[in-house]
Design an enzyme around this catalytic site. Structure first.
Site, PDB file in Angstrom:
ATOM      1  N   HIS A  37      -7.798  -4.598   9.815  1.00  0.00           N
ATOM      2  CA  HIS A  37      -7.418  -4.351   8.408  1.00  0.00           C
ATOM      3  C   HIS A  37      -6.106  -5.069   8.061  1.00  0.00           C
ATOM      4  CE1 HIS A  37      -5.110  -0.394   9.498  1.00  0.00           C
ATOM      5  NE2 HIS A  37      -4.215  -1.298   9.194  1.00  0.00           N
ATOM      6  N   ASP A  57       0.825  -1.210   0.000  1.00  0.00           N
ATOM      7  CA  ASP A  57       0.000   0.000   0.000  1.00  0.00           C
ATOM      8  C   ASP A  57       0.857   1.258   0.000  1.00  0.00           C
ATOM      9  OD1 ASP A  57       0.927  -0.398   2.602  1.00  0.00           O
ATOM     10  OD2 ASP A  57      -1.035  -0.847   3.438  1.00  0.00           O
TER      11      ASP A  57
HETATM   12  C1  GLP Z   1      -0.679   0.024   8.741  1.00  0.00           C
HETATM   13  C2  GLP Z   1      -0.386  -0.668   7.395  1.00  0.00           C
HETATM   14  C3  GLP Z   1      -0.619  -2.139   7.490  1.00  0.00           C
HETATM   15  C4  GLP Z   1      -0.186  -2.616   8.855  1.00  0.00           C
HETATM   16  C5  GLP Z   1      -1.128  -2.082   9.893  1.00  0.00           C
HETATM   17  C6  GLP Z   1      -0.669  -2.314  11.319  1.00  0.00           C
HETATM   18  O1  GLP Z   1      -1.202   1.262   8.661  1.00  0.00           O
HETATM   19  N1  GLP Z   1      -1.003  -0.141   6.230  1.00  0.00           N
HETATM   20  O2  GLP Z   1       0.079  -2.798   6.448  1.00  0.00           O
HETATM   21  O3  GLP Z   1      -0.196  -4.014   8.924  1.00  0.00           O
HETATM   22  O4  GLP Z   1      -1.454  -0.730   9.647  1.00  0.00           O
HETATM   23  O5  GLP Z   1       0.374  -1.463  11.643  1.00  0.00           O
HETATM   24  P1  GLP Z   1       1.461  -1.772  12.735  1.00  0.00           P
HETATM   25  O6  GLP Z   1       2.224  -2.962  12.265  1.00  0.00           O
HETATM   26  O7  GLP Z   1       2.313  -0.550  12.802  1.00  0.00           O
HETATM   27  O8  GLP Z   1       0.721  -2.046  13.994  1.00  0.00           O
END
Ligand code: GLP
Length: 261
Positions: A138, A67
């Site tokens: 998500h 993304d």
């Molecule tokens: C982000 C990314 C995701 C990620 C998720 C969790 O914003 N777009 O790919 O898996 O949110 O983030 P984190 O690993 O910092 O908790």
């Protein structure tokens, strides 16, 4: 789904890196699906250590990021193009020319996202997709109510996702409102998937993704439809799973020849 529950976040990074290493050793030109966020950082550190020690060579592999934000310049330190270059391409010694990130500045978003999916397909598909999970379930930036059939496209970030990512920006108002993300259908096309999660803040999302019903309200639950998904989590992230003892028993008794097959 294979669920691997390990004592510490470092163990999570190491075991997921073992899996990715095994894919790259079997196929040096492997196509890696690259994730940003905090969750995969231990994976990248572990892989970088192996590269530095001469145990692993990722220079022939290619990569597609999951993304990208829309509305921030490419050179912004928190653009995912910058993050992937800094945290992944450099430390792993990947060839920058072989690593792509969705173009959040494209004037024709529809054409750019369709071309991104076409480029993944033309590369033979993603051999192993690395994923984290948001507290709201998500994956990538596929927020709740994302279609399981979705392809790479523009999405509006959920308020809780903007709040979670505010830590990377000087001002919470600077967090972009939109992003481009591989769709759930795009992610499900990967030949295999490894999702990592650490900490109590991910426990509810992990329980919903692994044991909850298939639901667009938890986009991570789409992975239940994948033939080869491995979920590597620490004890804190496993806290709300009802079958955690069974997963530990299964992993402890896995025949050696099946490890990472
Ligand atoms: C982000 C990314 C995701 C990620 C998720 C969790 O914003 N777009 O790919 O898996 O949110 O983030 P984190 O690993 O910092 O908790």
């Amino acid at each position: 789904m294979e669920i691997i529950i390990l004592p510490t976040p470092e163990d999570v990074g190491r075991v997921a890196a073992d899996l990715i290493s095994s894919v790259v050793k079997a196929k040096p030109t492997a196509v890696l699906g690259l994730a940003t966020g905090s969750s995969p950082l231990d994976i990248y550190h572990s892989l970088a250590t192996r590269v530095a020690a001469g145990e692993l060579d990722v220079s022939q592999a290619s990569g597609f990021a999951l993304d990208e934000y829309v509305g921030i310049p490419l050179e912004h330190p928190e653009s995912y193009a910058a993050v992937i270059a800094r945290d992944v391409v450099g430390p792993l010694g990947m060839d920058p020319a072989k690593v792509r990130v969705p173009d959040g500045r494209a004037l024709d978003i529809e054409a750019a996202t369709a071309e991104y999916d076409a480029a993944i397909a033309a590369a033979g598909g993603v051999d192993i997709q690395i994923l984290g999970i948001g507290a709201n379930g998500h994956i990538g930036f596929n927020e709740p109510t994302s279609s399981f059939a979705s392809r790479t496209r523009i999405k509006t970030l959920a308020p809780e996702t903007r709040a979670a990512n505010a830590r990377f920006f000087d001002d919470p108002a600077d967090v972009p409102t939109h992003c481009l993300t591989q769709g759930l259908g795009t992610i499900l096309d990967a030949h295999r998937v490894v999702l990592v999660a650490q900490g109590a803040g991910k426990a509810a999302a992990i329980a919903a993704a692994v044991e909850g019903p298939l639901s667009a309200m938890c986009p991570g639950s789409a992975l239940q439809l994948h033939q080869h998904a491995t979920i590597v989590i620490d004890e804190a992230a496993a806290a709300e799973l009802t079958l955690s003892e069974y997963y530990k028993y299964t992993y402890a008794n896995k025949p050696a020849f099946q490890r990472f097959e």
